[in-house]
Motif scaffolding. Structure first.
Motif, PDB file in Angstrom:
ATOM      1  N   THR A  78       0.183  33.592  44.171  1.00  0.00           N
ATOM      2  CA  THR A  78      -1.172  33.116  44.406  1.00  0.00           C
ATOM      3  C   THR A  78      -1.480  33.128  45.900  1.00  0.00           C
ATOM      4  OG1 THR A  78      -1.074  31.716  42.448  1.00  0.00           O
ATOM      5  CG2 THR A  78      -2.710  31.134  44.096  1.00  0.00           C
ATOM      6  N   GLY A  79      -2.708  33.465  46.268  1.00  0.00           N
ATOM      7  CA  GLY A  79      -3.107  33.435  47.666  1.00  0.00           C
ATOM      8  C   GLY A  79      -2.472  34.554  48.468  1.00  0.00           C
ATOM      9  N   GLU A 102      -7.518  46.795  57.251  1.00  0.00           N
ATOM     10  CA  GLU A 102      -8.849  46.350  56.845  1.00  0.00           C
ATOM     11  C   GLU A 102      -8.902  46.040  55.350  1.00  0.00           C
ATOM     12  OE1 GLU A 102     -12.700  45.238  58.117  1.00  0.00           O
ATOM     13  OE2 GLU A 102     -10.800  45.640  59.137  1.00  0.00           O
ATOM     14  N   ARG A 103      -8.177  46.801  54.543  1.00  0.00           N
ATOM     15  CA  ARG A 103      -8.159  46.515  53.111  1.00  0.00           C
ATOM     16  C   ARG A 103      -7.428  45.200  52.826  1.00  0.00           C
ATOM     17  NH1 ARG A 103      -7.290  52.180  53.134  1.00  0.00           N
ATOM     18  NH2 ARG A 103      -9.139  53.292  52.357  1.00  0.00           N
ATOM     19  N   VAL A 104      -6.365  44.947  53.564  1.00  0.00           N
ATOM     20  CA  VAL A 104      -5.652  43.675  53.404  1.00  0.00           C
ATOM     21  C   VAL A 104      -6.568  42.521  53.783  1.00  0.00           C
ATOM     22  CG1 VAL A 104      -3.708  42.286  54.221  1.00  0.00           C
ATOM     23  CG2 VAL A 104      -3.392  44.733  53.772  1.00  0.00           C
ATOM     24  N   PHE A 105      -7.258  42.662  54.897  1.00  0.00           N
ATOM     25  CA  PHE A 105      -8.183  41.622  55.361  1.00  0.00           C
ATOM     26  C   PHE A 105      -9.259  41.339  54.311  1.00  0.00           C
ATOM     27  CE2 PHE A 105     -12.402  40.892  57.234  1.00  0.00           C
ATOM     28  CZ  PHE A 105     -12.200  39.644  57.824  1.00  0.00           C
ATOM     29  N   LYS A 106      -9.846  42.379  53.740  1.00  0.00           N
ATOM     30  CA  LYS A 106     -10.919  42.181  52.767  1.00  0.00           C
ATOM     31  C   LYS A 106     -10.415  41.486  51.510  1.00  0.00           C
ATOM     32  CE  LYS A 106     -13.908  45.955  54.307  1.00  0.00           C
ATOM     33  NZ  LYS A 106     -14.465  47.294  53.974  1.00  0.00           N
ATOM     34  N   ALA A 107      -9.206  41.839  51.089  1.00  0.00           N
ATOM     35  CA  ALA A 107      -8.642  41.170  49.913  1.00  0.00           C
ATOM     36  C   ALA A 107      -8.438  39.684  50.188  1.00  0.00           C
ATOM     37  CB  ALA A 107      -7.322  41.830  49.511  1.00  0.00           C
ATOM     38  N   LEU A 108      -7.913  39.356  51.357  1.00  0.00           N
ATOM     39  CA  LEU A 108      -7.691  37.954  51.713  1.00  0.00           C
ATOM     40  C   LEU A 108      -9.017  37.211  51.860  1.00  0.00           C
ATOM     41  CD1 LEU A 108      -4.790  38.432  54.278  1.00  0.00           C
ATOM     42  CD2 LEU A 108      -4.619  37.342  52.033  1.00  0.00           C
ATOM     43  N   PRO A 112     -10.462  33.200  46.682  1.00  0.00           N
ATOM     44  CA  PRO A 112     -11.104  31.873  46.762  1.00  0.00           C
ATOM     45  C   PRO A 112     -10.244  30.798  47.423  1.00  0.00           C
ATOM     46  CG  PRO A 112     -10.550  32.435  44.486  1.00  0.00           C
ATOM     47  CD  PRO A 112     -10.363  33.673  45.291  1.00  0.00           C
ATOM     48  N   LEU A 113      -8.943  31.024  47.576  1.00  0.00           N
ATOM     49  CA  LEU A 113      -8.104  30.062  48.288  1.00  0.00           C
ATOM     50  C   LEU A 113      -8.114  30.284  49.790  1.00  0.00           C
ATOM     51  CD1 LEU A 113      -4.951  29.727  45.989  1.00  0.00           C
ATOM     52  CD2 LEU A 113      -6.910  28.185  46.179  1.00  0.00           C
ATOM     53  N   ILE A 114      -8.794  31.336  50.241  1.00  0.00           N
ATOM     54  CA  ILE A 114      -8.824  31.643  51.683  1.00  0.00           C
ATOM     55  C   ILE A 114     -10.279  31.670  52.143  1.00  0.00           C
ATOM     56  CG2 ILE A 114      -8.148  33.336  53.443  1.00  0.00           C
ATOM     57  CD1 ILE A 114      -5.890  34.138  51.369  1.00  0.00           C
ATOM     58  N   GLY A 115     -10.964  32.791  52.000  1.00  0.00           N
ATOM     59  CA  GLY A 115     -12.410  32.834  52.125  1.00  0.00           C
ATOM     60  C   GLY A 115     -13.036  32.632  53.489  1.00  0.00           C
TER      61      GLY A 115
END
Length: 422
Positions: free
Chosen positions: A108-109, A386-392, A396-399
């Protein structure tokens, strides 16, 4: 029938072996191959597996090998239970997110994303080799994060299905509380892997009477204690969330807890050391009690039932909780999303059962995490900061962009050896 377990040197494996031995009438395995790149662990686990089969008079042959291609050749089904990076990587997944005030957890997260990035390319390579060896073989994925990994497999056209032990754990617990056999309990189980709710508990099958209200009236405290949530939360929800929902419903509380106690990875690593010492005892011929604390309860029974159904056997019944394509089951999700629901399972695969309209309280979170999983899979397949950043950022636990930026840097730094693009 030949079955292959990739990650067969795992300390989980004796749980699986015990199930194969006890339930041999359901799944008549003639040859079981344990594949693992760690020869010392594989030798210990393989020897114990043979002793368990011998004690229970199972005539099946157990083979151990570090040769994946040889191991999957002619297999009818291949079970995946691997951990790329081992417990060392897991401990990192559980610790560096805490530096940003976010939950550190292996599925998770941010930690879950790290595991997905390490795991998806490896699993897809294994799956392609399985397809070359036998295109008719089923791939049963127990490797976390199951939803993302299963979606990767299905997206590439593999005969795959995902399996988790959360639902069967609830089924067994509710059966005990109700004083009935597990076979009588049918769950209205809905959501994504590690993001599910039991919205109904029916006796006798999908059309049976829903006893969830009375179950909560009599046992809400017991159920809430297992979930480590206040009883009032469970009563107000009126459904039973999986224990992974605590990371969402009590995020800040969990972060504070994780900062002040040893990681689960450290606990498991110590447990594994003890288990391997036990497995080395030539007198041991059954799974030790300590294994129950390792996790994966009832995994063997769920795996046997699923493999039996896929390979044309009876299994425990016509319906099982699996991870499969949505295909319109939840109308607010794309068809190719992978959901975790009750399904009719047979040699042609899984057909999810119809699901009643999902309460917005759950539907919103399901949709949000599905969007994250889509971005996570893109990052796992294509790489790039950039793809990692967008996923994070989408999780909803980060945002928050500052958290997502900091977590991206930490994720890449801790996983560089496993990321071909980093």
């Amino acid at each position: 029938m030949k079955l292959t377990v990739v990650g067969g040197g795992s300390t989980y494996t004796p749980e699986l072996i015990d199930g194969f031995a006890r339930l041999r009438d359901t799944l008549p395995v003639e040859e079981l191959v344990l594949v693992d790149p760690a020869p010392e662990r594989l030798e210990l686990v393989g020897a114990l597996a043979r002793r368990i089969f011998a004690k229970q008079d199972h005539a099946g042959r157990i083979v151990t090998t570090d040769d994946l291609d040889a191991g999957v050749a002619d297999a009818d089904a291949v079970l995946l239970q691997l951990r790329v990076g081992g417990q060392t990587a897991r401990e990192q997944d559980e610790t560096w997110p805490l530096e940003c005030g976010c939950v550190g957890q292996e599925t998770t997260g941010a930690g879950g994303l790290a595991k997905a990035l390490r795991t998806v390319p490896v699993v897809l390579d294994i799956a392609e080799r399985v397809r070359r060896a036998n295109p008719d073989a089923w791939i049963i994925d127990f490797t976390n994060p199951v939803g993302i990994v299963t979606r990767a497999l299905l997206q590439e056209g593999h005969k795959a299905i995902g399996l988790c032990n959360v639902a069967i754990g609830f089924q067994r617990k509710f059966a005990r509380l109700l004083g009935v056999s597990p076979a009588e309990v049918h769950l209205d189980h809905v959501g994504l892997n590690h993001l599910t709710w039991e919205t109904g508990v029916r006796l006798g099958g999908p059309g049976g009477a829903d006893v969830l209200p009375s179950l909560l009236a009599g046992h809400a405290g017991n159920i809430a204690a297992d979930l480590r949530l206040p009883r009032t939360v469970v009563e107000r929800l009126g459904v039973v969330p999986s224990y992974y929902l605590r990371y969402y419903y009590a995020h800040d509380e969990v972060v504070e807890e994780l900062r002040t106690k040893p990681s689960r990875a450290a606990e498991v690593a110590e447990m594994e050391r003890e288990l391997l010492k036990m497995y080395a005892d030539p007198e041991l011929d059954e799974k030790p009690e300590l294994l129950a604390k390792r996790g994966g309860a009832y995994y063997s029974e769920a795996a046997v039932d699923l493999a039996a159904a896929l390979l044309g056997g009876a299994g425990a019944g016509p319906y099982q909780v699996v991870n499969a394509h949505n295909n319109g089951t939840l109308p607010f999700l794309p068809d190719d999303a992978v959901i975790e629901v009750q399904a009719a399972v047979g040699p042609k695969g899984a057909a999810p059962l119809p699901v009643a309209a999902v309460d917005p309280l759950y539907a919103g979170l399901i949709a949000s995490v599905t969007a994250y999983e889509d971005l996570a899979l893109s990052a796992a397949l294509r790489g790039g900061r950039e793809r990692v950043f967008k996923a994070l950022l989408a999780h909803p636990l980060i945002g928050q962009h500052a958290y997502a930026d900091a977590l991206t840097d930490r994720l890449i730094a801790h996983n560089r050896e496993h990321l071909a693009w980093a």
